[in-house]
Design a protein around this motif. Structure first.
Motif, PDB file in Angstrom:
ATOM      1  N   LYS A   1      -6.016  -9.029  12.640  1.00 18.94           N
ATOM      2  CA  LYS A   1      -4.666  -9.491  12.307  1.00 18.94           C
ATOM      3  C   LYS A   1      -3.979 -10.097  13.524  1.00 18.94           C
TER       4      LYS A   1
ATOM      5  N   HIS B   1       2.993   3.315   6.805  1.00 19.20           N
ATOM      6  CA  HIS B   1       1.526   3.276   6.704  1.00 19.20           C
ATOM      7  C   HIS B   1       0.876   4.638   6.885  1.00 19.20           C
ATOM      8  N   LEU B   2       1.465   5.469   7.743  1.00 18.26           N
ATOM      9  CA  LEU B   2       0.823   6.755   7.996  1.00 18.26           C
ATOM     10  C   LEU B   2       1.570   7.913   7.328  1.00 18.26           C
TER      11      LEU B   2
ATOM     12  N   ASN C   1     -10.247   0.448  10.819  1.00 16.67           N
ATOM     13  CA  ASN C   1      -8.816   0.111  10.906  1.00 16.67           C
ATOM     14  C   ASN C   1      -8.497  -0.651  12.191  1.00 16.67           C
TER      15      ASN C   1
ATOM     16  N   ILE D   1      -2.939  -5.535  16.610  1.00 16.92           N
ATOM     17  CA  ILE D   1      -1.573  -5.894  16.243  1.00 16.92           C
ATOM     18  C   ILE D   1      -0.579  -4.750  16.454  1.00 16.92           C
ATOM     19  N   GLY D   2      -1.052  -3.510  16.378  1.00 15.74           N
ATOM     20  CA  GLY D   2      -0.165  -2.365  16.597  1.00 15.74           C
ATOM     21  C   GLY D   2       0.809  -2.148  15.454  1.00 15.74           C
ATOM     22  N   MET D   3       1.622  -1.087  15.597  1.00 16.07           N
ATOM     23  CA  MET D   3       2.585  -0.763  14.543  1.00 16.07           C
ATOM     24  C   MET D   3       3.955  -0.491  15.153  1.00 16.07           C
TER      25      MET D   3
ATOM     26  N   HIS E   1     -13.845  -0.686   1.950  1.00 16.84           N
ATOM     27  CA  HIS E   1     -13.260   0.660   2.021  1.00 16.84           C
ATOM     28  C   HIS E   1     -13.917   1.566   0.982  1.00 16.84           C
TER      29      HIS E   1
ATOM     30  N   THR F   1      -2.862   0.284  19.426  1.00 15.41           N
ATOM     31  CA  THR F   1      -2.778   1.649  18.919  1.00 15.41           C
ATOM     32  C   THR F   1      -3.763   2.561  19.637  1.00 15.41           C
TER      33      THR F   1
ATOM     34  N   ALA G   1      -6.966  -4.353  12.679  1.00 19.00           N
ATOM     35  CA  ALA G   1      -5.744  -4.588  13.461  1.00 19.00           C
ATOM     36  C   ALA G   1      -5.974  -5.706  14.474  1.00 19.00           C
TER      37      ALA G   1
ATOM     38  N   VAL H   1     -10.517   6.853   2.093  1.00 18.18           N
ATOM     39  CA  VAL H   1      -9.559   7.755   2.727  1.00 18.18           C
ATOM     40  C   VAL H   1      -8.933   7.171   3.985  1.00 18.18           C
ATOM     41  N   GLY H   2      -9.620   6.236   4.648  1.00 15.45           N
ATOM     42  CA  GLY H   2      -9.039   5.541   5.787  1.00 15.45           C
ATOM     43  C   GLY H   2      -8.521   6.458   6.879  1.00 15.45           C
ATOM     44  N   PHE H   3      -7.339   6.163   7.348  1.00 18.21           N
ATOM     45  CA  PHE H   3      -6.763   6.853   8.499  1.00 18.21           C
ATOM     46  C   PHE H   3      -6.777   8.374   8.354  1.00 18.21           C
ATOM     47  N   TYR H   4      -6.467   8.836   7.151  1.00 16.35           N
ATOM     48  CA  TYR H   4      -6.310  10.282   6.978  1.00 16.35           C
ATOM     49  C   TYR H   4      -7.602  11.053   7.221  1.00 16.35           C
TER      50      TYR H   4
END
Ligand code: ADP
Length: 634
Positions: free
Chosen positions: A48, A96-97, A41, A86-88, A261, A177, A45, A128-131
């Motif tokens: 991007k 997203h989260l 991730n 890029i941050g959020m 992914h 981030t 970021a 599952v990515g971030f989680y």
């Protein structure tokens, strides 16, 4: 501690809760992948940011040296990942989260069986990515600031992964981030430089930007801790720019997991560099398993596009045809402009020639897989065969190549598995056979026993059995393969060509002549129900059969059209009878016109049933049959 304002507590979307629960219970044997997911991730970021900064260089303010830093605190039992990508924004973080945007997620969750062994397999398909942070952490803090926004617009997201999360606005000095994982008790092994370094080398070596860890510089007793020195632990070069011989299989596999992914290794890949009029590199992968949303219209598809090593967009769909939408990969062009857009891609002639070259590469890769790894190809076909069948209609230029990749069930097997290729079929064709015979139908059980196959069984000729919903449609785009034309054995007046001897043909003609009277009687009896009545060459055991007119729609196409609410042109079947069958002989000798009529209608209805069709007037069929039964029993 900076001041937090506008604090609020929000609930996760139901699907997130389900995912969290499932993940924690199914990934316990492979916990370390959380780091791979978070680094993946962070790398996205940064990609991007790099892209957006092309048109807005001010976004790079405060540091153009893009990187990911991973640190840890043994005492506090934390692992921290920081990127300057890029941050959020606050809104980004909440969507997203807190939710899962993938289409079809709710359906996917519904399909979970509750059986953790089975479901853990599915979760790999889902990604599952971030989680995945919650595999090892019982609390996760995310601090983020979107590039280009002031320091006061930082956001702090915090959650224990139990249904809720908190967001607050905070000051954050740098863009990007920072994720702090508070490790669960028992997971503190991850707060260790050696361990983290090994995990990064193992899964994230291919990440194109530096991943740094603090250098382990032990302070002498009583001394103040020395300032942290960082060192890069991964190779930090774009994998596809390296020569093939230099890249290990494991690196290709980990890179695939990052871009796709996916949790599983790919089946195959093809890495190429093209030089000359056009210059580009491509790295294309065939996944081992279909994603859960393969048939969702909005599901992600397409390649990751880079222009001169700079990431430009995800899901660039213009480089491959739709029927290859399951292919994952990267294409890096030296010819496109960095500010290329999706709209431009759709029109650019450069893209057309890249598309046809990349399509060939994929088809070649699949041919190779089929040839060298037939077992793996079987798996591929199970997962993606249906999609490949869209190929001949979409990609005229590669029709023959695609046809060679198709796999069918046939009368040579007995379990309906789609394993027979056309080349294999032709290689074992009968002497003098210059056609590829096939039969379409609803189910394997139905076509396997179809009367249409009787003559083929007798002569030992193989027939392909096509029972996928799109098969009849597919066959309307395939006229021949390797110079041999396809013949639907249920259609028209079956001509077995050289497979019938001259004597056979002569004998058939004589029989037909001798039955002319019966043909006429049947025509009168069946009237409007049939287009034609004739003596059959297809039958050995059954009394009669219905053939489809040469130009008429088959049953499958009619059903598809009907299901979609379209008007289906009326067409009547051809009634063919087996002159040597005892029932037909009986019919021929029947004096009573009434009984002749009843019996002909029964034969007609039975032939419709055997073809998998439904009866227009089932009650009449039952009435006629019962009448006969009564007569029989007296
Ligand atoms: P996916 O990466 O498959 O989209 P994730 O759950 O891993 O799913 O992440 C959800 C979204 O959160 C990402 O698509 C991205 O927009 C955002 N995100 C996650 N990590 C970061 C990060 N380090 N920097 C910026 N955005 C991020």
């Amino acid at each position: 501690m900076s001041v937090e304002t506008q604090k609020e507590t929000l609930g996760f979307q139901t699907e997130v809760k389900q995912l969290l629960h499932l993940m924690i219970h199914s990934l316990y044997s492979n916990k370390e992948i959380f780091l791979r997911e978070l680094i993946s991730n962070a790398s996205d970021a940064v990609d991007k940011l790099r892209f957006e900064a092309l048109s807005k260089p001010e976004l790079l303010e405060g540091g153009a040296e893009l990187k990911i830093r991973v640190s840890f605190d043994k005492d506090a039992k934390t692992v921290t990942l920081e990127d300057n990508g890029i941050g959020m924004s606050r809104e980004d973080v909440i969507t997203h989260l807190g939710t899962i945007a993938k289409s079809g997620t709710a359906d996917f969750m519904k399909n979970l069986s509750g059986d953790q062994k089975k479901d853990s397999h599915l979760i790999g398909q889902f990604g599952v990515g971030f989680y995945s942070a919650f595999i090892v952490a019982d609390k996760v803090d995310v601090y983020s600031r979107r590039a280009g926004t002031p320091a006061s617009e930082g956001v702090h997201w915090s959650s224990k992964g139990e249904g809720e999360f908190e967001v607050a606005t905070v000051d954050k000095a740098d863009r990007g981030t920072r994720i702090v994982l508070h490790l669960k008790s028992g997971e503190d092994e991850f707060a260790d430089g050696w361990r983290l370094r090994n995990i990064i080398k193992k899964y994230s070596d291919h990440i194109a930007l530096p991943i740094e860890l603090p250098k382990e510089a032990a302070a002498a007793e009583g001394e103040e801790k020395p300032a942290v020195e960082w060192e890069t632990v991964n190779r930090a070069s774009a994998l596809w720019t390296r020569p093939r011989t230099d890249v290990k299989d494991e690196e290709y596999q980990e890179f695939y997991k990052h871009i796709a992914h996916d949790f599983e290794n790919p089946l195959s890949w093809s890495h190429n560099k093209v030089e000359g009029k056009l210059e580009y590199s491509s790295l294309l992968y065939v996944p081992a398993r279909a994603p859960f949303d393969l048939y969702q219209r909005e599901a992600p598809k397409g390649l990751k596009l880079y222009v001169q090593r700079v990431f430009v967009m995800d899901q660039a769909e213009s480089f491959l045809p739709l029927y290859l939408r399951f292919i994952k990969g990267v294409v890096d062009s030296n010819d496109l402009s960095l500010n290329v857009s999706r709209e431009i891609l759709q029109k650019d002639p450069i893209i057309d020639s890249m598309k046809s070259a990349l399509t060939k590469r994929v088809l070649d890769m699949l041919e190779k897989l089929a040839k060298n790894e037939p077992e793996q190809y079987k798996g591929f076909w199970k997962n993606f065969g249906q999609v490949m069948k869209e190929g001949p209609a979409e990609d005229f230029a590669n029709k023959e190549k695609i046809a060679g990749l198709l796999r069918f069930a046939s009368t040579s097997g007995d379990d309906g598995e789609q394993v027979v290729g056309l080349a294999e079929y032709l290689a074992r064709a009968k002497e003098g056979q210059d056609k590829i015979y096939y039969l379409t139908g609803e189910t394997y059980a139905q076509v396997k026993n179809s009367p249409h196959l009787e003559v083929f069984r007798k002569k030992g000729i193989e027939v392909l059995l096509l029972t996928d919903r799109i098969d009849e449609w597919l066959m309307s785009y395939l006229s021949d393969f390797d110079g041999k034309s396809f013949v639907d054995v249920a259609r028209g007046d079956l001509d077995l060509g050289n497979l019938d001897s001259e004597e056979d043909k002569k004998a058939a003609e004589e029989v037909a002549k001798s039955k002319e009277g019966l043909v006429e009687r049947l025509k009168t009896a069946l009237g409007e129900s049939v287009a034609e009545v004739r003596v059959s060459h297809r039958l050995t055991d059954s009394p009669a059969i219905l053939a489809i007119g040469e130009q008429d729609l088959g049953l499958q196409m009619r059903q598809i059209l009907e299901a979609s609410g379209q008007k289906v042109p009326d067409s009547k079947p051809i009634f063919e009878f087996n002159p040597t069958h005892p029932l037909i002989e009986k019919l021929d000798n029947e004096q009573s016109d009434e009984r002749f009529g009843d019996l002909s209608h029964i034969l007609f209805d039975q032939a419709a049933l055997a073809a998998g069709d439904s009866l227009k007037d089932p009650a009449a069929y039952v009435r006629r049959l019962n009448k006969l039964l009564v007569e029989l029993s007296v």
